[in-house]
Scaffold this active site. Structure first.
Site, mmCIF file in Angstrom:
data_model
loop_
_atom_site.group_PDB
_atom_site.id
_atom_site.type_symbol
_atom_site.label_atom_id
_atom_site.label_comp_id
_atom_site.label_asym_id
_atom_site.label_seq_id
_atom_site.Cartn_x
_atom_site.Cartn_y
_atom_site.Cartn_z
ATOM 1 N N TYR A 1 -72.397 -32.052 -24.769
ATOM 2 C CA TYR A 1 -71.727 -31.377 -25.875
ATOM 3 C C TYR A 1 -71.960 -29.881 -25.844
ATOM 4 O O TYR A 1 -72.762 -29.380 -25.042
ATOM 5 C CB TYR A 1 -72.180 -31.962 -27.220
ATOM 6 C CG TYR A 1 -73.566 -31.549 -27.680
ATOM 7 C CD1 TYR A 1 -74.720 -32.002 -27.043
ATOM 8 C CD2 TYR A 1 -73.724 -30.690 -28.770
ATOM 9 C CE1 TYR A 1 -75.981 -31.620 -27.476
ATOM 10 C CE2 TYR A 1 -74.984 -30.309 -29.212
ATOM 11 C CZ TYR A 1 -76.103 -30.774 -28.568
ATOM 12 O OH TYR A 1 -77.354 -30.395 -28.989
ATOM 13 N N LYS B 1 -77.171 -30.186 -21.723
ATOM 14 C CA LYS B 1 -76.908 -30.306 -23.165
ATOM 15 C C LYS B 1 -76.331 -31.698 -23.430
ATOM 16 O O LYS B 1 -75.134 -31.873 -23.661
ATOM 17 C CB LYS B 1 -75.995 -29.176 -23.647
ATOM 18 C CG LYS B 1 -76.110 -28.948 -25.162
ATOM 19 C CD LYS B 1 -75.559 -27.613 -25.567
ATOM 20 C CE LYS B 1 -75.407 -27.450 -27.080
ATOM 21 N NZ LYS B 1 -76.627 -27.569 -27.864
ATOM 22 N N GLU C 1 -89.827 -24.866 -26.518
ATOM 23 C CA GLU C 1 -88.695 -24.478 -27.380
ATOM 24 C C GLU C 1 -88.769 -25.298 -28.647
ATOM 25 O O GLU C 1 -89.671 -26.122 -28.815
ATOM 26 C CB GLU C 1 -87.344 -24.683 -26.658
ATOM 27 C CG GLU C 1 -87.041 -26.118 -26.297
ATOM 28 C CD GLU C 1 -85.654 -26.319 -25.677
ATOM 29 O OE1 GLU C 1 -84.749 -25.478 -25.865
ATOM 30 O OE2 GLU C 1 -85.478 -27.360 -25.000
ATOM 31 N N LEU D 1 -83.371 -25.981 -22.896
ATOM 32 C CA LEU D 1 -81.931 -25.731 -22.896
ATOM 33 C C LEU D 1 -81.691 -24.222 -22.775
ATOM 34 O O LEU D 1 -82.264 -23.447 -23.544
ATOM 35 C CB LEU D 1 -81.294 -26.241 -24.193
ATOM 36 C CG LEU D 1 -79.778 -26.134 -24.105
ATOM 37 C CD1 LEU D 1 -79.205 -27.308 -23.337
ATOM 38 C CD2 LEU D 1 -79.138 -26.032 -25.462
HETATM 39 C C1 LIG Z 1 -82.945 -28.114 -27.550
HETATM 40 C C2 LIG Z 1 -82.168 -26.869 -27.855
HETATM 41 N N1 LIG Z 1 -82.634 -25.672 -27.434
HETATM 42 C C3 LIG Z 1 -81.980 -24.527 -27.685
HETATM 43 C C4 LIG Z 1 -80.799 -24.515 -28.417
HETATM 44 C C5 LIG Z 1 -80.083 -23.205 -28.686
HETATM 45 O O1 LIG Z 1 -78.925 -23.086 -27.912
HETATM 46 P P1 LIG Z 1 -77.703 -22.134 -28.368
HETATM 47 O O2 LIG Z 1 -78.276 -20.779 -28.589
HETATM 48 O O3 LIG Z 1 -76.761 -22.192 -27.242
HETATM 49 O O4 LIG Z 1 -77.180 -22.724 -29.656
HETATM 50 C C6 LIG Z 1 -80.263 -25.731 -28.863
HETATM 51 C C7 LIG Z 1 -79.004 -25.733 -29.625
HETATM 52 O O5 LIG Z 1 -78.631 -26.674 -30.247
HETATM 53 C C8 LIG Z 1 -80.959 -26.929 -28.578
HETATM 54 O O6 LIG Z 1 -80.480 -28.124 -28.995
#
Ligand SMILES: Cc1ncc(COP(=O)(O)O)c(C=O)c1O
Length: 284
Positions: A31, A145, A177, A201
Site C-alpha cells: 500500500y 510497505k 522507527e 520503511l
Molecule cells: C513503519 C512505518 N515507518 C515509517 C512510516 C512513514 O512513512 P511516510 O513518511 O512515507 O508516511 C510509516 C508510514 O505509515 C510506517 O508505517
C-alpha cells in the site's frame, strides 16, 4: 465517499471484494498513503517509486503504469472534493483458492480511497507527545510497505494502552522507527536518523526532512541510533505523511530534554510547512 476499485469509481457502500482475496486471507499486498495539499499530490513520484519497489519485492505485476496511477489518483481526488486529504492506495495479489504459493490466474485487486487530513493539533505541537519503547517483533523486510501490519498494530495498541501516542521499536540495542513513523533524534545539536535498510520503511516524509536539512545546512547524519542515544537525546521526533514532524517530549515516562519541543524541531517544522505552502502554490 467515492472509492476506486479495479477500474471503477463507486460509492464506498457499493464497493465489494471477494472473500477469497489474498489481501483478506493472507495480508498479501502492499500500500501507499499519499497526502494532497490544495489538491496537489505530495511527492507523488517518490510515492510511486516506493510503490513500484514494494510491488517488485513481493512479485506483484504493477497493475497500472505511472501515467495510469497519476490519472486515477487525480480523478479520485476530484470526485472527493474537500480540504487537505490523503489517498490510501492498496494492491493485493487478488482472489484465488487459498494456497500460500502464488495463484496462476489471479489478477491484482486495486483499491483506493480518500481520507481527510487533519491539520496537526496545535495543542499537541505545543506540548509534544509521549512515546514508549518496545521490542521490534516485525519481520526482516520492513522496507516493503506491506499491508501485513499485525506487529505494528500490536505495538501501537500497547503504546495507546500506556497512554502514549507511538511505540518506538528497538531491535538489537538500536532504536529503529515508530510503529507507523520514522525516527529522528537530536544529540549535541546534530540531527540523527537511522540509515535506510531492510529494517525500516523508507519514509517519504523522512527523506524530505533529510533533503530540507541538507538544503538549509542543518547538520544531519544518517547513522544508527542506539537505545542509549535515544535515552540521552535532546530532542526526539517521529515523521510520517499524516503526522508530519511530531515532537516526542516524554519517553517511557521521562522527559526528553527539557520536556518541551526543541529548537531544532521548530526549525525543521518551519521548513516543512514552507515546503507544503510551496506545493499548494504549485512551486514544487
Ligand atoms: C513503519 C512505518 N515507518 C515509517 C512510516 C512513514 O512513512 P511516510 O513518511 O512515507 O508516511 C510509516 C508510514 O505509515 C510506517 O508505517
Amino acid at each position: 465517499m467515492i472509492v476506486y476499485l479495479n477500474g471503477h469509481y463507486l460509492p464506498e457502500s457499493e464497493a465489494r471484494v471477494s472473500v477469497l482475496d489474498r489481501g483478506f486471507l493472507f495480508g498479501d499486498g502492499v500500500y501507499e498513503v499519499v497526502p494532497a495539499y490544495g489538491g496537489r499530490l505530495f511527492r507523488l513520484e517518490q510515492h510511486l517509486d516506493r510503490l513500484d519497489r514494494s510491488l517488485a519485492a513481493v512479485r506483484i505485476m504493477p497493475p497500472l503504469d505511472r501515467a495510469g496511477w497519476t490519472r486515477m489518483l487525480t480523478e479520485l481526488l476530484a470526485r472527493n472534493p474537500g480540504g487537505d486529504r490523503s489517498v490510501y492506495l492498496q494492491v493485493t495479489r487478488g482472489a484465488a483458492r487459498r494456497d500460500h504459493a502464488f495463484p496462476e490466474d489471479a489478477s491484482p485487486t486495486v483499491f483506493a480511497m480518500v481520507n481527510p487530513l487533519q491539520p496537526g493539533d496545535p495543542a499537541l505541537l505545543e506540548t509534544g507527545v509521549a512515546a514508549v519503547t518496545m521490542p521490534d517483533t516485525r519481520w526482516a523486510r520492513c522496507d516493503i510497505k506491506a499491508i501485513t501490519l499485525l506487529a505494528n498494530i500490536l505495538a501501537r495498541q500497547q503504546a495507546v494502552e500506556a497512554g502514549a501516542t507511538e511505540a518506538i521499536l528497538v531491535r538489537a540495542g538500536r532504536a529503529i522507527e515508530g510503529a507507523a513513523s520514522n525516527l529522528f533524534v537530536v544529540g549535541d545539536g546534530v540531527i540523527v536518523t537511522p540509515p535506510k535498510d531492510q529494517s525500516l520503511l523508507p519514509g517519504i516524509t523522512r527523506d524530505l526532512v533529510v533533503e530540507l536539512a541538507e538544503a538549509h545546512n542543518v547538520p544531519l547524519m544518517e547513522t544508527p541510533v542506539t537505545e542509549a542515544d535515544l535515552r540521552a537525546a535532546e530532542e526526539i521526533w517521529l515523521t510520517s505523511s499524516t503526522k508530519e514532524i511530531l515532537p516526542v517530549t516524554r519517553l517511557d515516562d521521562r522527559p526528553v530534554g527539557d520536556g518541551r519541543p526543541g529548537p531544532v524541531w521548530a526549525r525543521m517544522m518551519k521548513l516543512y510547512q514552507d515546503y507544503k505552502q510551496q506545493l499548494r502554490e504549485g512551486r514544487v
